[in-house]
Design a protein around this motif. Structure first.
Motif, PDB file in Angstrom:
ATOM      1  N   ARG A 256       0.882  -1.249   0.076  1.00 53.60           N
ATOM      2  CA  ARG A 256      -0.083   0.007   0.028  1.00 53.60           C
ATOM      3  C   ARG A 256       0.754   1.209  -0.218  1.00 53.60           C
ATOM      4  N   GLU A 257       1.938   1.250   0.645  1.00 48.07           N
ATOM      5  CA  GLU A 257       2.768   2.230   0.834  1.00 48.07           C
ATOM      6  C   GLU A 257       3.297   2.672  -0.506  1.00 48.07           C
ATOM      7  N   GLY A 258       3.842   1.825  -1.532  1.00 45.55           N
ATOM      8  CA  GLY A 258       4.213   1.980  -2.825  1.00 45.55           C
ATOM      9  C   GLY A 258       5.569   2.579  -2.646  1.00 45.55           C
ATOM     10  N   ALA A 259       6.367   2.270  -1.741  1.00 41.80           N
ATOM     11  CA  ALA A 259       7.706   2.971  -1.740  1.00 41.80           C
ATOM     12  C   ALA A 259       8.710   2.092  -2.722  1.00 41.80           C
ATOM     13  N   GLY A 260       9.639   3.002  -3.015  1.00 42.50           N
ATOM     14  CA  GLY A 260      10.719   2.397  -3.872  1.00 42.50           C
ATOM     15  C   GLY A 260      11.397   1.147  -3.344  1.00 42.50           C
ATOM     16  N   SER A 261      11.577   0.864  -2.065  1.00 44.67           N
ATOM     17  CA  SER A 261      11.981  -0.323  -1.453  1.00 44.67           C
ATOM     18  C   SER A 261      11.148  -1.219  -1.364  1.00 44.67           C
ATOM     19  N   ALA A 262       9.626  -1.414  -1.808  1.00 39.63           N
ATOM     20  CA  ALA A 262       8.781  -2.442  -1.835  1.00 39.63           C
ATOM     21  C   ALA A 262       9.468  -3.578  -2.431  1.00 39.63           C
ATOM     22  N   PRO A 263      10.048  -3.764  -3.716  1.00 40.83           N
ATOM     23  CA  PRO A 263      10.535  -5.020  -4.072  1.00 40.83           C
ATOM     24  C   PRO A 263      11.400  -5.774  -3.224  1.00 40.83           C
ATOM     25  N   LEU A 264      12.380  -4.900  -2.649  1.00 40.90           N
ATOM     26  CA  LEU A 264      13.456  -5.211  -1.716  1.00 40.90           C
ATOM     27  C   LEU A 264      12.730  -6.124  -0.462  1.00 40.90           C
ATOM     28  N   GLU A 265      11.931  -5.209   0.032  1.00 39.41           N
ATOM     29  CA  GLU A 265      11.357  -5.823   1.376  1.00 39.41           C
ATOM     30  C   GLU A 265      10.348  -7.132   1.019  1.00 39.41           C
ATOM     31  N   LEU A 266       9.799  -7.165  -0.117  1.00 33.50           N
ATOM     32  CA  LEU A 266       8.927  -8.155  -0.520  1.00 33.50           C
ATOM     33  C   LEU A 266       9.975  -9.265  -0.691  1.00 33.50           C
TER      34      LEU A 266
END
Length: 298
Positions: A256-266
């Motif tokens: 939901r946050e759509g941050a640029g770090s999302a792919p890494l966190e996921l």
């Protein structure tokens, strides 16, 4: 007592587990008697060749196997011991800590009772899945009391050997944590996932692949036996669900946050999942649970 000296058995409860135990013992030459409060269940088990119906004329059995839902085990055990139906008693219920404690509080003869659980899936009302080979090569957990005598353990071990299973001794609370992690928690997760499709169109579901069907397959189990098992292992199962819910909640927040770090966190979560899947596949090749590397948590 050895497997060759276990000559008689009484199985109480003619569901999948009880009938499978009876079929395995009968096939090994044991004289098996059957008891079930449902006459049709008893008749079906007898028709399958699992044994003969119990009568009061039968002498005490070498071992009595209580194959009922967890909520009924202690009542059945107390009644069977009061009637002198056998010399040694065990059960097949999928939870152990509450049953062990209740048996002691109820005044059951703990010297003659060896709590057990064959790890081959939960019992079910019908006998369609009953199979003499159900337990072959599978772990069969025993949770003896500190005061359990050797002769009772040897009799329970004889039962396990005749069913083709592998004995594994665990403390009751350890058993329940293991069951919550490997079976009870995943079953609820599968059920929750499967609810998403209960009212979906056939056209949509026709697009599903085998991976999804494998993921929700545990949800096909009979709800009543499963509900009884889960309620008897409430604390450990709730702990598993809390951890999973936390991971999923965090993943939803990242998306939901759509941050640029999302792919890494996921990717971190997905990598942990990949490692877990690989560990399960590796464990499939182990001959016994004792071959596994030990860690700091169950």
């Amino acid at each position: 007592m050895t497997a060759t000296t276990l000559r008689t058995a009484l199985v109480i409860g003619c569901g999948t587990a009880g009938t499978s135990v009876a079929l395995a013992l009968t096939g090994a030459g044991v004289d098996v008697a059957l008891l079930d409060e449902d006459p049709q269940a008893l008749a079906e088990a007898v028709a399958l060749g699992a044994g003969t119906g119990w009568t009061p004329r039968r002498p005490p059995a070498g071992i009595v196997v209580i194959a009922t839902p967890p909520s009924a085990v202690v009542d059945v055990l107390h009644q069977a011991q009061s009637r002198g139906l056998g010399h040694v008693y065990t059960d097949t219920a999928g939870t152990k800590e509450i049953i062990c404690a209740e048996a002691e509080l109820r005044g059951c003869d703990l010297k003659g009772y060896v709590p057990g659980h064959p790890l081959a899936g939960p019992d079910a009302p019908g006998r369609a899945a009953a199979d003499a080979g159900r337990f072959t090569g599978r772990p069969w957990v025993l949770c003896p009391y500190e005061t359990t005598p050797g002769w009772a353990l040897e009799t329970a071990a004889a039962l396990i050997g005749l069913c083709g299973a592998r004995r594994l001794d665990l403390e009751p609370h350890v058993h329940d944590r293991v069951a919550a992690e490997l079976s009870h928690g995943p079953h609820l997760v599968a059920a929750a996932l499967a609810t998403r499709f209960a009212r979906s169109s056939t056209a949509l579901l026709g697009l599903a692949d085998d991976a999804l069907r494998d993921a929700v397959r545990p949800a096909g189990g009979d709800p009543w036996p499963w509900g009884d098992v889960l309620a008897h292992n409430a604390g450990p199962v709730a702990d598993v669900l809390d951890r999973l819910a936390g991971q999923l909640t965090r993943a939803a927040a990242v998306l939901r946050e759509g941050a640029g770090s999302a792919p890494l966190e996921l990717a971190v979560l997905l990598e942990q999942g990949r490692q877990g899947q690989a560990a399960l596949e590796e464990a499939r090749e182990l001959r016994t649970p004792r071959d596994a590397r030990t860690g700091d948590r169950v």
